[in-house]
Design a protein around this motif. Structure first.
Motif, mmCIF file in Angstrom:
data_model
loop_
_atom_site.group_PDB
_atom_site.id
_atom_site.type_symbol
_atom_site.label_atom_id
_atom_site.label_comp_id
_atom_site.label_asym_id
_atom_site.label_seq_id
_atom_site.Cartn_x
_atom_site.Cartn_y
_atom_site.Cartn_z
ATOM 1 N N VAL A 1 36.005 64.506 48.763
ATOM 2 C CA VAL A 1 35.819 63.135 48.302
ATOM 3 C C VAL A 1 36.574 62.589 47.092
ATOM 4 C CG1 VAL A 1 33.672 63.145 47.200
ATOM 5 C CG2 VAL A 1 34.345 61.171 48.592
ATOM 6 N N VAL A 2 37.303 61.422 47.234
ATOM 7 C CA VAL A 2 37.743 60.876 46.096
ATOM 8 C C VAL A 2 37.193 59.450 45.970
ATOM 9 C CG1 VAL A 2 40.009 59.737 44.990
ATOM 10 C CG2 VAL A 2 40.013 61.903 46.068
ATOM 11 N N GLY A 3 36.695 59.086 44.725
ATOM 12 C CA GLY A 3 36.032 57.771 44.591
ATOM 13 C C GLY A 3 36.760 56.747 43.701
ATOM 14 N N TRP A 4 36.182 55.535 43.958
ATOM 15 C CA TRP A 4 36.885 54.580 42.917
ATOM 16 C C TRP A 4 35.782 53.688 42.278
ATOM 17 C CZ3 TRP A 4 39.434 56.000 47.189
ATOM 18 C CH2 TRP A 4 40.799 56.235 46.918
ATOM 19 N N ARG A 5 35.846 52.946 41.162
ATOM 20 C CA ARG A 5 34.880 51.804 40.671
ATOM 21 C C ARG A 5 35.632 50.695 40.244
ATOM 22 N NH1 ARG A 5 31.221 55.709 36.648
ATOM 23 N NH2 ARG A 5 31.776 57.722 37.892
ATOM 24 N N THR A 6 35.102 49.798 40.420
ATOM 25 C CA THR A 6 35.925 48.235 39.794
ATOM 26 C C THR A 6 34.618 47.433 39.467
ATOM 27 O OG1 THR A 6 37.868 46.997 39.807
ATOM 28 C CG2 THR A 6 36.719 47.386 41.981
ATOM 29 N N ASP A 7 35.282 46.463 38.630
ATOM 30 C CA ASP A 7 34.286 45.437 38.341
ATOM 31 C C ASP A 7 34.137 44.410 39.283
ATOM 32 O OD1 ASP A 7 33.364 42.770 37.306
ATOM 33 O OD2 ASP A 7 33.980 43.698 35.039
ATOM 34 N N LEU A 8 33.108 43.820 39.636
ATOM 35 C CA LEU A 8 32.907 43.027 40.907
ATOM 36 C C LEU A 8 33.775 41.751 40.545
ATOM 37 C CD1 LEU A 8 31.214 42.236 43.467
ATOM 38 C CD2 LEU A 8 29.520 41.092 41.780
ATOM 39 N N ARG B 1 34.215 50.744 51.165
ATOM 40 C CA ARG B 1 33.385 50.305 50.013
ATOM 41 C C ARG B 1 31.978 50.617 50.393
ATOM 42 N NH1 ARG B 1 33.188 44.057 47.865
ATOM 43 N NH2 ARG B 1 31.124 43.959 47.180
ATOM 44 N N GLU B 2 31.469 51.584 49.398
ATOM 45 C CA GLU B 2 30.089 51.959 49.375
ATOM 46 C C GLU B 2 29.020 50.871 48.933
ATOM 47 O OE1 GLU B 2 30.198 55.439 47.030
ATOM 48 O OE2 GLU B 2 31.124 56.536 48.530
ATOM 49 N N GLY B 3 29.067 50.164 48.035
ATOM 50 C CA GLY B 3 28.237 49.063 47.503
ATOM 51 C C GLY B 3 28.355 48.749 46.259
ATOM 52 N N VAL B 4 27.446 47.820 45.538
ATOM 53 C CA VAL B 4 27.484 47.511 44.246
ATOM 54 C C VAL B 4 26.446 47.888 43.269
ATOM 55 C CG1 VAL B 4 27.471 45.110 42.893
ATOM 56 C CG2 VAL B 4 28.652 45.201 45.161
ATOM 57 N N GLN C 1 27.500 48.203 33.407
ATOM 58 C CA GLN C 1 27.997 48.501 32.355
ATOM 59 C C GLN C 1 28.775 47.283 31.295
ATOM 60 O OE1 GLN C 1 30.829 51.255 34.097
ATOM 61 N NE2 GLN C 1 32.560 50.495 32.649
ATOM 62 N N LEU C 2 28.653 47.570 29.955
ATOM 63 C CA LEU C 2 29.464 46.544 29.061
ATOM 64 C C LEU C 2 30.800 46.198 29.382
ATOM 65 C CD1 LEU C 2 27.636 47.217 25.726
ATOM 66 C CD2 LEU C 2 27.345 45.171 27.356
ATOM 67 N N ARG C 3 31.116 45.135 29.584
ATOM 68 C CA ARG C 3 32.534 44.583 29.516
ATOM 69 C C ARG C 3 32.721 44.431 28.234
ATOM 70 N NH1 ARG C 3 30.753 40.655 33.438
ATOM 71 N NH2 ARG C 3 31.344 41.074 35.401
ATOM 72 N N ARG C 4 34.217 44.326 27.473
ATOM 73 C CA ARG C 4 34.691 44.280 26.268
ATOM 74 C C ARG C 4 34.007 42.828 25.722
ATOM 75 N NH1 ARG C 4 40.433 44.884 25.753
ATOM 76 N NH2 ARG C 4 40.445 45.796 28.010
ATOM 77 N N ASP C 5 33.650 41.901 26.290
ATOM 78 C CA ASP C 5 33.479 40.445 25.805
ATOM 79 C C ASP C 5 31.834 40.538 25.657
ATOM 80 O OD1 ASP C 5 32.359 40.245 28.445
ATOM 81 O OD2 ASP C 5 33.369 38.462 28.960
ATOM 82 N N GLY C 6 31.206 41.757 25.954
ATOM 83 C CA GLY C 6 29.640 41.916 25.817
ATOM 84 C C GLY C 6 29.000 41.433 26.873
ATOM 85 N N THR C 7 29.416 40.871 27.991
ATOM 86 C CA THR C 7 28.655 40.810 29.189
ATOM 87 C C THR C 7 28.552 42.084 29.932
ATOM 88 O OG1 THR C 7 30.755 40.308 30.434
ATOM 89 C CG2 THR C 7 29.448 38.231 29.311
ATOM 90 N N ASP D 1 28.443 44.145 37.080
ATOM 91 C CA ASP D 1 28.309 44.820 38.258
ATOM 92 C C ASP D 1 29.404 45.704 38.631
ATOM 93 O OD1 ASP D 1 25.919 43.324 38.105
ATOM 94 O OD2 ASP D 1 26.576 41.790 39.751
ATOM 95 N N THR D 2 29.514 46.875 39.270
ATOM 96 C CA THR D 2 30.414 47.733 39.713
ATOM 97 C C THR D 2 30.448 48.045 41.097
ATOM 98 O OG1 THR D 2 30.198 48.879 37.459
ATOM 99 C CG2 THR D 2 31.283 50.010 39.233
ATOM 100 N N VAL D 3 31.568 47.731 41.715
ATOM 101 C CA VAL D 3 31.786 47.796 43.145
ATOM 102 C C VAL D 3 32.435 49.567 43.185
ATOM 103 C CG1 VAL D 3 32.877 47.390 45.213
ATOM 104 C CG2 VAL D 3 32.416 45.575 43.345
#
Length: 193
Positions: free
Chosen positions: A128-135, A151-154, A159-165, A168-170
Motif C-alpha cells: 500500500v502507498v499512502g498520502w496525507r494532505t491538509d483539508l 480517500r480514507e477519511g479526515v 498537526q500544526l501549520r506554520r501559522d500556528g493554526t 485537519d488531515t485528509v
C-alpha cells in the motif's frame, strides 16, 4: 519486507535524485517561483530555512527525500519524498511534495507520481502507498484523487501549520491490487495528455 534505498528515478520530463545540500540553490529558486512558502498549508521552506529543510529531510528516519529535476535541463523543480516507511507491513507514503509554480498544470506531477508509484509497487513490493494532505489544500486533494487513490477519511485537529493554526488531515491510499489500473491510466495521461 520493503527496503527503501537511495535511488534515481526518471520518467518523461522528470528526474528524481536523492536530495542533498547541493540542491539548496535550486530549491530556493523553485520556491521563489510563486513565493510558495507563503501558502500556509504547504511544506515549502521559507528562503532562510531551505538548508534546515534539507538537513531535516536527510535526518528524518523512515524518509527518503528527492529533488525533482527537469530531465532536459537539470533545473530543480521542487521536492518529494517517500516517508513513514513501515517495512513490516510493506507500507510507505508519498509526501512533502511541492513544485515551482511554473510546473503546476504540467506533466511534472503525473510523471513524478508514476515514477514513485512504479518503484514502490514494482521494485520495492509495497502492499500500500499512502498520502496525507491538509483539508484546506484542495489542489493537493484533487491531484491525489486524479491519481486514483482512495480517500480514507479526515483526521481532525491533527498537526500544526506554520501559522500556528491546527490542521485537519485528509488521508488517502492505493493498494497493490489497485495499482495495475492506476498505472495504465497514468501512462495514458502522461503520453496522451
Amino acid at each position: 519486507m520493503i527496503q527503501v534505498q537511495p535511488t534515481d528515478l526518471a520518467l518523461g520530463p522528470v528526474h528524481l535524485v536523492p536530495l542533498g545540500l547541493e540542491h539548496e540553490p535550486g530549491l530556493l529558486a523553485a520556491a521563489a517561483d510563486g513565493k510558495l512558502w507563503e501558502l500556509a498549508f504547504t511544506s515549502v521552506p521559507e528562503p532562510s530555512q531551505t538548508r534546515a529543510y534539507i538537513e531535516q529531510a536527510l535526518a528524518t528516519p523512515n524518509r527518503l527525500a528527492f529533488a525533482v529535476l527537469d530531465a532536459k535541463t537539470g533545473r530543480v523543480l521542487g521536492s518529494t519524498s517517500y516517508h513513514d516507511i513501515v517495512p513490516a507491513v510493506d507500507r510507505l507514503e508519498i509526501g512533502w511534495t511541492w513544485y515551482a509554480q511554473s510546473s503546476w498544470r504540467t506533466a511534472v506531477n503525473t510523471a513524478c507520481k508514476l515514477a514513485l508509484l512504479t518503484h514502490a509497487f514494482d521494485a520495492l513490493g509495497a502492499a500500500v502507498v499512502g498520502w496525507r494532505t491538509d483539508l484546506l489544500n484542495t489542489r493537493s486533494q484533487a491531484a491525489i484523487e486524479r491519481l486514483g487513490a482512495r480517500r480514507e477519511g479526515v483526521i481532525r485537529h491533527d498537526q500544526l501549520r506554520r501559522d500556528g493554526t491546527v490542521r485537519d488531515t485528509v488521508r488517502y491510499s492505493l493498494l497493490a491490487s489497485e495499482w495495475p489500473a492506476v498505472r495504465n491510466r497514468l501512462h495514458h495521461r502522461l503520453h496522451h495528455g
